[in-house]
Design an enzyme around this catalytic site. Structure first.
Site, PDB file in Angstrom:
ATOM      1  CG  ASP A 180      -5.844  -5.135   2.561  1.00 54.55           C
ATOM      2  OD1 ASP A 180      -6.395  -4.269   1.846  1.00 54.55           O
ATOM      3  OD2 ASP A 180      -5.460  -4.926   3.742  1.00 54.55           O
ATOM      4  CG  ASP A 231      -0.305   0.482   2.449  1.00 56.46           C
ATOM      5  OD1 ASP A 231      -1.011   0.710   3.417  1.00 56.46           O
ATOM      6  OD2 ASP A 231       0.927   0.625   2.447  1.00 56.46           O
TER       7      ASP A 231
END
Ligand SMILES: CNc1nc2cc(C(=O)NN)ccc2[nH]1
Length: 379
Positions: free
Chosen positions: A275, A102
């Site tokens: 996720d 990320d």
């Protein structure tokens, strides 16, 4: 070696293999330099270069194909420069499958102190030692290229909800400008960038954001800024509006989601990738996911319960009694959190395997109804 790595030309091409006739659920796959990902897929979270409590071979055993790493954490400790010097995150942690990192956008909103956001960058204090950190779109891409992940998320400006429409719109517009800056900052051909749709809980802003990011032609698209405390039906309403506004030939990734029911609600609306820290965080806190709902293994009612937690779990767990799990947590033995994290991650992977099969056989809605009934049965 070259033998194992798929041909460069195939990298990051999403292939839509089938759409379930009973819902908007999609079955697909996409190729990365470290291997193929079958979707729908769930990524276990490996924030600091480890899926907490699980030796990397156990992560592989669960069937997970891609894992997530956090740019904010790894850049602070051990440092993205050190990871690069040691050969990149795959080598550093011994995971040779696909990795998605990320960008740090969420940590700015959720973790850091004293943060300030300007057009140029986000400025905040490290939660480790208070050092002042500058995170710009360019710096975020530099970190992710140092880590060597297969998929890098663009840096976006995540604002807390609820918020004024004006504030949400301005953050959304900045996120689109930052997405372009991330694209322009890329130097690696073996790393793809996914854009992130923001726009709060405003369907109009979400559709506009999806359309403007689609014009920038990213290989994949995430839906961010959700699962931040809004009621689940609000998240589903945003998915109903946003998924149809995204390209059908690109993966759709719902960030930070979620409970098992949220995964199935996302899949039936056309989401391909998820996720969430839930399987591992709840595993550490003595909460197990099962087909009959969640089981708090510390509950006194399990003190003499010889029944297995879940006979369909991995071999390390399937033969153990609920009484044993309660004992491990009451005695604060490390094995408790380790085995329950393993069980929960494996449970999420089994859910994805079953969902992929149900989509291929055009029976996803029936599968969804059956799972929802089991989870609310209170087993
Ligand atoms: C647990 N909830 C949750 N929401 C998230 C949103 C984002 C996001 O918008 N990143 N740009 C990332 C992780 C998240 N985790």
């Amino acid at each position: 070696s070259a033998l194992e790595r798929p041909a460069e030309v195939d990298w990051f091409q999403y292939k839509l293999k089938h759409v379930d006739v009973t819902s908007k659920a999609r079955r697909g796959e996409f190729v990365t330099p470290h291997g193929v990902v079958q979707t729908p897929a769930f990524m276990p979270v490996g924030t600091q270069g480890t899926v907490k409590g699980l030796e990397i071979g156990l992560v592989h055993q669960t069937g997970a194909e891609m894992i997530l790493g956090n740019t904010y954490h790894l850049s602070l400790r051990p440092g993205d420069d050190i990871v690069a010097e040691l050969g990149g995150l795959h080598k550093f942690m011994g995971w040779h499958g696909p990795i998605l990192t990320d960008s740090g956008g969420f940590q700015i909103f959720s973790l850091a102190q004293m943060r300030k956001v300007t057009e140029k960058e986000a400025i905040f204090q490290s939660h480790i030692d208070g050092r002042k950190i500058h995170l710009s779109p360019e710096r975020s891409i530099e970190i992710q290229e140092n880590l060597g992940s297969d998929i890098a998320m663009v840096l976006d400006h995540v604002v807390e909800l609820p918020n004024e429409t004006k504030v949400i719109r301005e953050a959304m517009n900045r996120s689109i400008r930052w997405a372009k800056r991330c694209q322009d900052a890329a130097t690696r051909k073996d790393q793809a960038q996914f854009a992130i749709v923001q726009g709060g809980l405003d369907e109009g802003l979400r559709v506009e954001c999806a359309q403007r990011l689609t014009e920038l032609e990213f290989p994949g698209y995430a839906i961010g800024g959700l699962s931040v405390g809004e009621p689940p039906p609000e998240m589903y309403r945003i998915l109903d509006a946003t998924c149809p506004a995204l390209p059908t030939n690109k993966p759709r990734y719902l960030m930070g989601v979620g409970r098992p029911e949220d995964l199935l609600e996302g899949i039936r609306r056309g989401v391909d990738l998820f996720d969430c820290v839930m399987p591992t965080r709840n595993g550490r806190n003595a909460l197990a996911f099962t087909d009959e709902g969640t089981v708090r293994v510390r509950n006194a009612k399990y003190q003499r319960d010889s029944t297995p937690l879940d006979p369909k779990s991995v071999p390390q767990v399937a033969g153990l009694s609920r009484a044993y799990f309660r004992h491990l947590f009451m005695a604060k033995e490390m094995l408790g959190p380790i085995l329950l994290s393993l069980h929960n991650v494996a449970y999420y992977q089994r859910l994805m395997r079953e969902a992929r099969q149900a989509i291929e056989e055009d029976r996803f809605e029936a599968y969804y109804e059956q799972k929802m009934a089991g989870w609310s049965s209170g087993g």
